[in-house]
Design an enzyme around this catalytic site. Structure first.
Site, PDB file in Angstrom:
ATOM      1  N   SER A 128       3.823  81.999  33.861  1.00 22.01           N
ATOM      2  CA  SER A 128       3.840  83.090  34.832  1.00 22.01           C
ATOM      3  C   SER A 128       2.542  83.900  34.821  1.00 22.01           C
ATOM      4  CB  SER A 128       5.063  83.979  34.566  1.00 22.01           C
ATOM      5  OG  SER A 128       5.387  84.747  35.696  1.00 22.01           O
ATOM      6  N   ASP A 136       9.127  79.784  38.370  1.00 22.84           N
ATOM      7  CA  ASP A 136       8.559  80.568  37.282  1.00 22.84           C
ATOM      8  C   ASP A 136       8.856  79.977  35.901  1.00 22.84           C
ATOM      9  OD1 ASP A 136       8.203  82.760  35.316  1.00 22.84           O
ATOM     10  OD2 ASP A 136       7.860  83.984  37.093  1.00 22.84           O
TER      11      ASP A 136
END
Length: 432
Positions: free
Chosen positions: A100, A276
């Protein structure tokens, strides 16, 4: 607040279906690639040196990117002498694994090297990325197209950070292997951007865009549509992973191994949807360990023959524990407060489990191989001053922060890594 508005807007527009852009090229028929961007090729990429340094960069938007950048700056300032030559600890880093927000810093350093210290702050950290993406989402042309916000994010990351660079551009001798991690939404497992994983889907990572990998790693579900990979066929046996070994099952969760095996079902899993990376491992710690243990090369298991006995693992944990007045009143918390608390509880629990497991595994590995191991934990929970601790733990997970917040995060990352007692202990061992 702008990101919340963007999220609501995207939910409103979600009735229009979007389709991921396919960028991963197939391997040639009946060909297995073993010498591309992979753990298997790392021994040839890096000089053996005196030690191994691994950095794991967590998720957390620009907050994570800035804290990770501060750690890199701190390591750059730490000079050591190896074989009579002075160098920085940063130049001796072998692996950076990221998820991320941390993936922006990891990928930028992997592509641009020391240029990160002159350009990255303006290119990303002090730039209003959230606002820029917001206005791209407001473009009416996007509302009626089959592409989603992620395609806009990829284009934006190319313009600002990575250009048209692919993994062949960060495959450099004597530079760290950057392991960018995402989550396979359908398979429920982490997907790492290395050739080991790309072999499973009969694809060549060398031509895959860096911007797309980072976009996948940071694609918060709902706000961003997944990055999609085609699960190609016809490349032969994918033998960089040993998925049938009993040793593999002992070292890695069986659910992970079974998830990776599922890529062989080309009919059921024709497309891989990546989101993610923080969903499967917000610290990015587990990726390096799993790849090493599943890989037939088993880098860490063979490290003793190639590297002198020091292994340093640095974790950059940008997760926060925001201050809340919830328990000072019997009033029912609002929806947003409840969701934030739920997310924080889950992230901290998973981070603690992952961190403790990794530390124990690292210690056992060191004892079994007569290697000195050093675990360095850089975390916002380690901020000593109560007032500073409260301020930093209330910095939001966003792609747009105030300049003073970025400054504080960079400074804290530098300070924590340079003053860590385990790093100091290691540096003393290097003294003549």
């Amino acid at each position: 607040m702008r990101f919340i508005i963007l999220l609501i807007t995207l939910l409103t527009l979600s009735a229009c279906s979007s389709y991921g852009t396919i960028n991963n090229e197939p391997l040639k028929y009946n060909t297995v690639v073993t010498d591309l961007y992979s753990l298997a090729s790392t021994k040839e990429r890096r000089d053996s040196g005196e030690f191994i340094i691994i950095i794991a960069m967590s998720g957390g938007g620009t907050r994570a990117a800035a804290l990770s950048y501060g750690v890199l700056k701190g390591l750059k300032e730490e000079l050591v002498t190896i074989n009579g030559v002075e160098t920085s600890l940063l130049d001796e880093v072998d692996f950076i694994t990221s998820v991320s927000g941390g993936s922006f810093t990891a990928a930028y350093y992997g592509l641009h090297g020391d240029k990160i210290f002159t350009d990255y702050e303006d290119d990303f950290l002090y730039n209003d990325v959230g606002s820029d993406l917001f206005w791209r989402a407001m473009n009416p042309a996007l509302w009626f197209s089959t592409s989603g916000l992620t395609d806009e994010a990829v284009a934006y990351y190319q313009d600002r950070l990575f250009g048209d660079a692919t993994f062949s551009d960060i495959d450099k001798k004597n530079s760290p292997l950057i392991i960018i991690n995402a989550t396979d939404l359908g398979g429920g497992v982490r997907f790492s951007f290395t050739q080991e994983y790309f072999n499973l889907i009969c694809s060549n990572i060398s031509s895959y865009p860096i911007a797309s990998a980072v976009a996948a790693s940071a694609a918060v579900p709902i706000a961003f549509n997944p990055v999609v990979l085609k699960n190609h066929t016809g490349c032969g046996s994918q033998d960089l992973f040993d998925l049938d070994s009993n040793n593999t099952y002992n070292a890695v969760k069986s659910s992970v191994v079974e998830g990776l095996k599922s890529y062989s079902d080309k009919d059921e899993r024709q497309y891989i949807h990546l989101v993610d990376g923080g969903i499967t491992d917000n610290l990015g710690l587990q990726a390096m360990w799993d790849i090493s243990n599943i890989s037939k090369q088993r880098y860490l298991s063979e490290v003793r023959s190639d590297v002198k006995p020091h292994l340093i693992s640095i974790t950059v944990d940008a997760s926060t524990t925001p201050h809340s007045d919830m328990e000072k009143s019997s009033k029912t918390p609002g929806i947003l407060d409840t969701l934030n608390q739920m997310s924080d509880i889950q992230i901290h629990h998973n981070n603690d489990v992952t961190r403790n497991y990794y530390k124990q595994s690292l210690l056992r590995f060191g004892l079994a191989n007569d290697i000195s191991t050093y675990f360095i934990d850089v975390s916002l929970n380690n901020v000593k001053d109560p007032e500073d601790n409260a301020k930093m733990n209330n910095i939001p997970t966003d792609l747009e922060l105030e300049a003073e917040q970025v400054d504080a995060l960079i400074k804290e990352g530098m300070k924590q890594v340079q003053t860590n007692e385990n790093l100091i202990k290691f540096l003393r061992k290097l003294e003549p």
